[in-house]
Structures are given as structure tokens and as C-alpha cells.
Design a protein around this motif. Structure first.
Motif, PDB file in Angstrom:
ATOM      1  N   GLY A  55       0.805  -1.215   0.000  1.00 61.43           N
ATOM      2  CA  GLY A  55       0.000   0.000   0.000  1.00 61.43           C
ATOM      3  C   GLY A  55       0.833   1.258   0.000  1.00 61.43           C
ATOM      4  N   THR A  56       0.230   2.325  -0.553  1.00 58.09           N
ATOM      5  CA  THR A  56       0.876   3.636  -0.587  1.00 58.09           C
ATOM      6  C   THR A  56       0.293   4.600   0.440  1.00 58.09           C
ATOM      7  OG1 THR A  56      -0.667   4.416  -2.277  1.00 58.09           O
ATOM      8  CG2 THR A  56       1.410   3.420  -3.047  1.00 58.09           C
ATOM      9  N   THR A  58      -3.031   5.853   0.235  1.00 61.12           N
ATOM     10  CA  THR A  58      -4.237   6.526  -0.243  1.00 61.12           C
ATOM     11  C   THR A  58      -5.456   5.681   0.131  1.00 61.12           C
ATOM     12  OG1 THR A  58      -4.235   5.403  -2.383  1.00 61.12           O
ATOM     13  CG2 THR A  58      -2.984   7.487  -2.223  1.00 61.12           C
ATOM     14  N   ASP A  61      -5.499   2.724  -2.101  1.00 62.21           N
ATOM     15  CA  ASP A  61      -4.380   1.792  -1.902  1.00 62.21           C
ATOM     16  C   ASP A  61      -3.841   1.937  -0.472  1.00 62.21           C
ATOM     17  OD1 ASP A  61      -2.400  -0.116  -2.490  1.00 62.21           O
ATOM     18  OD2 ASP A  61      -1.024   1.411  -3.287  1.00 62.21           O
ATOM     19  N   VAL A  63      -2.278   1.287   3.266  1.00 60.55           N
ATOM     20  CA  VAL A  63      -1.160   0.511   3.798  1.00 60.55           C
ATOM     21  C   VAL A  63      -1.719  -0.581   4.708  1.00 60.55           C
ATOM     22  CG1 VAL A  63       0.883   0.611   5.302  1.00 60.55           C
ATOM     23  CG2 VAL A  63       0.433   2.467   3.676  1.00 60.55           C
ATOM     24  N   LYS A  85      -2.040   8.720   6.583  1.00 59.92           N
ATOM     25  CA  LYS A  85      -2.246   7.650   5.607  1.00 59.92           C
ATOM     26  C   LYS A  85      -3.506   6.863   5.972  1.00 59.92           C
ATOM     27  CE  LYS A  85       2.596   6.916   4.411  1.00 59.92           C
ATOM     28  NZ  LYS A  85       2.574   7.533   3.112  1.00 59.92           N
ATOM     29  N   SER A 115       9.437  -2.881   2.081  1.00 67.56           N
ATOM     30  CA  SER A 115       9.204  -3.600   0.834  1.00 67.56           C
ATOM     31  C   SER A 115       8.477  -4.921   1.052  1.00 67.56           C
ATOM     32  CB  SER A 115      10.557  -3.881   0.176  1.00 67.56           C
ATOM     33  OG  SER A 115      10.421  -4.715  -0.941  1.00 67.56           O
ATOM     34  N   MET A 152       2.617  11.167   1.024  1.00 69.24           N
ATOM     35  CA  MET A 152       3.096  10.126   0.109  1.00 69.24           C
ATOM     36  C   MET A 152       4.557   9.754   0.353  1.00 69.24           C
ATOM     37  SD  MET A 152       0.439   9.180  -1.375  1.00 69.24           S
ATOM     38  CE  MET A 152       1.127   8.042  -2.556  1.00 69.24           C
ATOM     39  N   ASN A 153       5.175  10.270   1.391  1.00 68.90           N
ATOM     40  CA  ASN A 153       6.568   9.888   1.719  1.00 68.90           C
ATOM     41  C   ASN A 153       6.596   8.610   2.488  1.00 68.90           C
ATOM     42  OD1 ASN A 153       7.680  12.131   0.468  1.00 68.90           O
ATOM     43  ND2 ASN A 153       7.314  13.382   2.277  1.00 68.90           N
TER      44      ASN A 153
END
Length: 153
Positions: A55-56, A58, A61, A63, A85, A115, A152-153
Motif C-alpha cells: 500500500g501507498t 491513499t 491503496d 497501507v 495515511k 518492501s 506520500m513519503n
């Protein structure tokens, strides 16, 4: 009841009291590939990623986060003002389960970092520890609006 400062903050974020529920005194921790059990990106629940964390942040998407069974609905999306987030309940957390079974219950979320393909080793674990705030120090939003600010960091 929220203090007026917190209420003003949530109002500034566009959180309507009837549209969401805030939960205070939440313990935040972080986990990733090296300290997942077993190590890797596997999750306990499939919420559209084939049992892989990611997940990013958003709304579209979120996390992955882990918690105790029964504290959240599987695949539930929450908003985390601390991280800015959206998060989705996709995994199991043993310490969260122990905290949820305590008296009184302790809210605890364990947020995925890093990752889904690379084991970051001890360096990643140190980063997770550095990101972790004091116990029971954060607020989360359940049933959040879909347009809250996202880092978004």
C-alpha cells in the motif's frame, strides 16, 4: 469526548462527527519483511493483494496494518492522522492480541513498513523502532472520509 483542540483539528481535516468515529490512546508499532512471522510480506487476510502486505497510503491503496482479531473488521480501512495515511486491517499481531485481551483493553495497531520483496534486516527494524511513538499516544479514525490529506513519503 474529544478535547476542543482535537475536535478543531479533525474539523479542519474535514472529519464530520457523524461520518466517522475517533479512537484515542492507540498504541502504534511498525513491522515489515524482517520481523513479520514468518519473515516476508504474507498477511493473514486477503483484501485484494493475494495475502501480501503493501500500500501507498491513499484510500484506494491503503497501507497494511495488523491488529488483534475482533478489534477491527477484516479489510476495514481506517485513517491514521499520525502518519497521514489510510490503513487497511489485513494481518494478525500477537502483541496487539495480548493488549486487546488486557483489562482495560489497549488499542494497538502494527503498521507495515518497507518492501514486500526485500528483507531490510536490522536497519529496517531500527527504522520501524524510530517511527514508533509513545504507547497509547495516537488517535485513529474509523469510517473515515475518502479525501483526507495523505503524506506520500
Amino acid at each position: 469526548m474529544l478535547s476542543s483542540a482535537i475536535a478543531v483539528t479533525f474539523a479542519a481535516l474535514g472529519l464530520a462527527a457523524a461520518a466517522c468515529t475517533t479512537v484515542g490512546k492507540v498504541t502504534h508499532t511498525h513491522y515489515g519483511y524482517p520481523d513479520n512471522d514468518p519473515p516476508g510480506p504474507a498477511t493473514a487476510y486477503d483484501c485484494g493483494r493475494n495475502f501480501k502486505a503493501g500500500g501507498t497510503g491513499t484510500y484506494a491503496d491503503p497501507v497494511t496494518f495488523a491488529s488483534a482479531q475482533g478489534e477491527f473488521t477484516k479489510c476495514e480501512i481506517i485513517y491514521d492522522p499520525y502518519l497521514r495515511k489510510y490503513l487497511r486491517y489485513e494481518d494478525y499481531c500477537q502483541q496487539c492480541t495480548e493488549d486487546w485481551a488486557a483489562s482495560p483493553k489497549i488499542h494497538h495497531i502494527d503498521v507495515w513498513t518497507g518492501s514486500a520483496t526485500v528483507n531490510g534486516g536490522q536497519e529496517q527494524i531500527q527504522c520501524e523502532n524510530d517511527l514508533t511513538p509513545a504507547d497509547k499516544s495516537q488517535t485513529i479514525v474509523r469510517q473515515p472520509a475518502t479525501n483526507l490529506p495523505v503524506d506520500m513519503n
